[in-house]
Every structure is written in C-alpha cells, then in structure tokens.
Scaffold this motif. Structure first.
Motif, mmCIF file in Angstrom:
data_model
loop_
_atom_site.group_PDB
_atom_site.id
_atom_site.type_symbol
_atom_site.label_atom_id
_atom_site.label_comp_id
_atom_site.label_asym_id
_atom_site.label_seq_id
_atom_site.Cartn_x
_atom_site.Cartn_y
_atom_site.Cartn_z
ATOM 1 N N ASP A 125 0.818 -1.208 0.000
ATOM 2 C CA ASP A 125 0.000 0.000 0.000
ATOM 3 C C ASP A 125 0.855 1.264 0.000
ATOM 4 O O ASP A 125 0.338 2.367 -0.042
ATOM 5 N N PHE A 126 2.169 1.096 0.055
ATOM 6 C CA PHE A 126 3.084 2.237 0.172
ATOM 7 C C PHE A 126 3.888 2.398 -1.115
ATOM 8 O O PHE A 126 5.093 2.308 -1.143
ATOM 9 N N VAL A 127 3.195 2.605 -2.218
ATOM 10 C CA VAL A 127 3.848 2.890 -3.482
ATOM 11 C C VAL A 127 3.662 4.375 -3.718
ATOM 12 O O VAL A 127 2.545 4.884 -3.687
ATOM 13 N N PHE A 128 4.755 5.081 -3.899
ATOM 14 C CA PHE A 128 4.667 6.525 -4.078
ATOM 15 C C PHE A 128 5.599 6.945 -5.194
ATOM 16 O O PHE A 128 6.535 6.230 -5.536
ATOM 17 N N GLY A 129 5.323 8.085 -5.783
ATOM 18 C CA GLY A 129 6.054 8.558 -6.946
ATOM 19 C C GLY A 129 7.445 9.064 -6.662
ATOM 20 O O GLY A 129 8.206 9.311 -7.572
ATOM 21 N N GLY A 130 7.781 9.210 -5.422
ATOM 22 C CA GLY A 130 9.117 9.643 -5.070
ATOM 23 C C GLY A 130 9.118 10.948 -4.306
ATOM 24 O O GLY A 130 8.163 11.724 -4.366
ATOM 25 N N GLU A 131 10.185 11.120 -3.576
ATOM 26 C CA GLU A 131 10.344 12.336 -2.793
ATOM 27 C C GLU A 131 11.811 12.544 -2.496
ATOM 28 O O GLU A 131 12.632 11.626 -2.620
ATOM 29 N N SER A 132 12.127 13.742 -2.103
ATOM 30 C CA SER A 132 13.432 14.043 -1.524
ATOM 31 C C SER A 132 13.159 15.095 -0.456
ATOM 32 O O SER A 132 12.178 15.829 -0.526
ATOM 33 N N HIS A 133 13.989 15.109 0.541
ATOM 34 C CA HIS A 133 13.803 16.047 1.649
ATOM 35 C C HIS A 133 15.160 16.348 2.266
ATOM 36 O O HIS A 133 16.133 15.642 1.991
ATOM 37 N N ASP A 134 15.216 17.371 3.078
ATOM 38 C CA ASP A 134 16.496 17.847 3.604
ATOM 39 C C ASP A 134 16.908 17.165 4.907
ATOM 40 O O ASP A 134 17.630 17.749 5.713
ATOM 41 N N PHE A 135 16.491 15.937 5.115
ATOM 42 C CA PHE A 135 16.881 15.179 6.299
ATOM 43 C C PHE A 135 17.169 13.731 5.910
ATOM 44 O O PHE A 135 16.844 13.288 4.811
ATOM 45 N N TRP A 136 17.804 13.012 6.822
ATOM 46 C CA TRP A 136 18.158 11.608 6.634
ATOM 47 C C TRP A 136 16.924 10.729 6.757
ATOM 48 O O TRP A 136 15.969 11.076 7.447
ATOM 49 N N GLU A 137 16.993 9.555 6.143
ATOM 50 C CA GLU A 137 15.928 8.563 6.301
ATOM 51 C C GLU A 137 16.555 7.177 6.249
ATOM 52 O O GLU A 137 17.524 6.962 5.527
ATOM 53 N N PHE A 138 15.996 6.262 7.036
ATOM 54 C CA PHE A 138 16.356 4.869 6.831
ATOM 55 C C PHE A 138 15.103 4.028 6.757
ATOM 56 O O PHE A 138 14.054 4.390 7.270
ATOM 57 N N GLN A 139 15.238 2.922 6.021
ATOM 58 C CA GLN A 139 14.150 1.968 5.898
ATOM 59 C C GLN A 139 14.689 0.602 6.273
ATOM 60 O O GLN A 139 15.834 0.260 5.978
ATOM 61 N N TYR A 140 13.825 -0.169 6.912
ATOM 62 C CA TYR A 140 14.184 -1.496 7.397
ATOM 63 C C TYR A 140 13.067 -2.464 7.024
ATOM 64 O O TYR A 140 11.892 -2.160 7.238
ATOM 65 N N VAL A 141 13.430 -3.598 6.465
ATOM 66 C CA VAL A 141 12.440 -4.616 6.130
ATOM 67 C C VAL A 141 12.350 -5.596 7.296
ATOM 68 O O VAL A 141 13.283 -6.355 7.558
ATOM 69 N N GLY A 191 15.176 -8.314 7.450
ATOM 70 C CA GLY A 191 16.339 -8.082 8.311
ATOM 71 C C GLY A 191 17.335 -7.084 7.742
ATOM 72 O O GLY A 191 18.371 -6.837 8.355
ATOM 73 N N GLN A 192 17.028 -6.507 6.572
ATOM 74 C CA GLN A 192 17.969 -5.576 5.952
ATOM 75 C C GLN A 192 17.515 -4.127 6.092
ATOM 76 O O GLN A 192 16.331 -3.834 6.210
ATOM 77 N N PHE A 193 18.492 -3.253 6.006
ATOM 78 C CA PHE A 193 18.370 -1.834 6.340
ATOM 79 C C PHE A 193 19.096 -1.028 5.278
ATOM 80 O O PHE A 193 20.116 -1.472 4.753
ATOM 81 N N ILE A 194 18.583 0.159 4.979
ATOM 82 C CA ILE A 194 19.313 1.092 4.124
ATOM 83 C C ILE A 194 19.113 2.504 4.667
ATOM 84 O O ILE A 194 18.026 2.875 5.104
ATOM 85 N N LEU A 195 20.189 3.260 4.659
ATOM 86 C CA LEU A 195 20.204 4.656 5.110
ATOM 87 C C LEU A 195 20.455 5.520 3.884
ATOM 88 O O LEU A 195 21.334 5.209 3.082
ATOM 89 N N PHE A 196 19.669 6.584 3.711
ATOM 90 C CA PHE A 196 19.978 7.481 2.618
ATOM 91 C C PHE A 196 20.003 8.924 3.102
ATOM 92 O O PHE A 196 19.325 9.302 4.042
ATOM 93 N N PRO A 197 20.864 9.717 2.429
ATOM 94 C CA PRO A 197 21.175 11.061 2.916
ATOM 95 C C PRO A 197 20.123 12.104 2.538
ATOM 96 O O PRO A 197 19.246 11.848 1.707
ATOM 97 N N PRO A 198 20.255 13.273 3.121
ATOM 98 C CA PRO A 198 19.372 14.376 2.751
ATOM 99 C C PRO A 198 19.429 14.619 1.239
ATOM 100 O O PRO A 198 20.481 14.467 0.609
ATOM 101 N N ASN A 199 18.283 14.986 0.693
ATOM 102 C CA ASN A 199 18.121 15.352 -0.714
ATOM 103 C C ASN A 199 18.281 14.200 -1.694
ATOM 104 O O ASN A 199 18.308 14.424 -2.906
ATOM 105 N N ALA A 200 18.379 12.971 -1.212
ATOM 106 C CA ALA A 200 18.395 11.812 -2.110
ATOM 107 C C ALA A 200 16.958 11.561 -2.565
ATOM 108 O O ALA A 200 16.049 11.462 -1.751
#
Length: 175
Positions: A30-46, A65-74
């Motif tokens: 239910d979480f399919v989105f067209g994309g975004e970028s923002h000026d803060f960090w985000e991580f996602q974990y499955v 069990g996997q994780f990814i961190l992405f930087p601001p403005n990615a």
C-alpha cells in the motif's frame, strides 16, 4: 595530595538533532509513491518480506532483516512492484559527517541492531501522531503528554543504532 587523572575527551561522532518521522507499515504494497526528496536523513528497514526501493536512480532490493540509510536530498521511491513486506521508516536530522560514509548500502542488521531498531519503532509509533491538517505541515509530532525524557530516549537509541551500524561497516561487514 590530589591524584592527577587523565580525562578522556570523547567526541560525539553521531548526533541525532531531531526526529522527523517514525512509521511502521504492515503492508508495504500500500506504500507505493512517486518519489520524494527532503532535507533530512531517512532509513528503511524490512521487518518481514522483501521491498525494493530506488535511491538516486539506483535500485536496492531489501530482504527481511535488511536496512538502508539514505542522505538528505536523495530522491527515493518504491519501485512499484508488488511487495509482501512490513517495513519501518525513520527520518531524522543529523549533521554527523560519518553518516555520509555509511549511506546507500544494504546492511543486514545484527541481533543487537534489530533490538535497538525495534525499540525505536515501537517507542516512536507510541510517541508520535500525525500533525493536524489545519497546520499546513506534513509529518508527525509528539503527543501532548510525551515528556522530553521519552523523546531523548528515542534519539539516544537512534544514535546507538547508527553507531553500531557505522562500527560494523568499519569492520567491513557486508549486507
């Protein structure tokens, strides 16, 4: 006579200055989105299943069990494929340079890291609520009855998690 003790100067390598969002999605399809970028960090974990995400036009296939961190403005977005996943998403502000050395890598979390992340997600979901639409803002805010100590505890656990991940990457852990 007084003893002279050497006092350690410990520089804080990772500092989380603000938490922006803490979400847990039980059905990532239910979480399919067209994309975004923002000026803060985000991580996602499955937490369960598998999830695919694009970050700055690079595809990452995350498994349980996997994780990814992405930087601001990615720029990031779900690939639009059918998912069968439960995912945690946390976004935060930090000016810690060491995070730039550890982003955009798929990392399989250790037991300790999973426990910290579980505490962050559980605590954050209990603490934060959606901001009022009338405010003109998007995102989450702490409930009115949340103490500064509760917020500090979540930020502290985030700093601990990110420190563990950075230390793991220093020893060449590969996900």
């Amino acid at each position: 006579m007084s003893d002279s003790f050497i006092r350690q100067t410990n520089k804080k390598e990772i500092l989380v200055s603000r938490i922006v969002t803490v979400l847990y999605l039980e059905n990532a399809s239910d979480f399919v989105f067209g994309g975004e970028s923002h000026d803060f960090w985000e991580f996602q974990y499955v937490d369960k299943g598998a999830y695919n995400i694009m970050v700055d036009d690079k595809r990452f296939d995350l498994k349980e069990g996997q994780f990814i961190l992405f930087p601001p403005n990615a720029r990031h977005y779900g690939t639009g494929e059918k998912y069968d996943a439960q995912i945690g998403i946390v976004s935060f502000e930090s000016s810690s340079p060491v995070l730039f050395e550890n982003h955009s890598k798929v990392i399989t979390l250790s037991k300790t890291e999973k426990e910290l992340l579980s505490d962050i997600i559980t605590g954050g979901v209990d603490i934060f609520v959606p901001v009022s639409p009338e405010s003109g803002f998007t995102g989450l805010v702490p409930r009115e009855d949340v103490s500064p100590t509760q917020l500090q505890k979540i930020k502290h656990k985030m700093e601990m998690l990110l420190t563990e991940i950075c230390l793991g990457n220093e020893t060449d852990r590969k996900g």
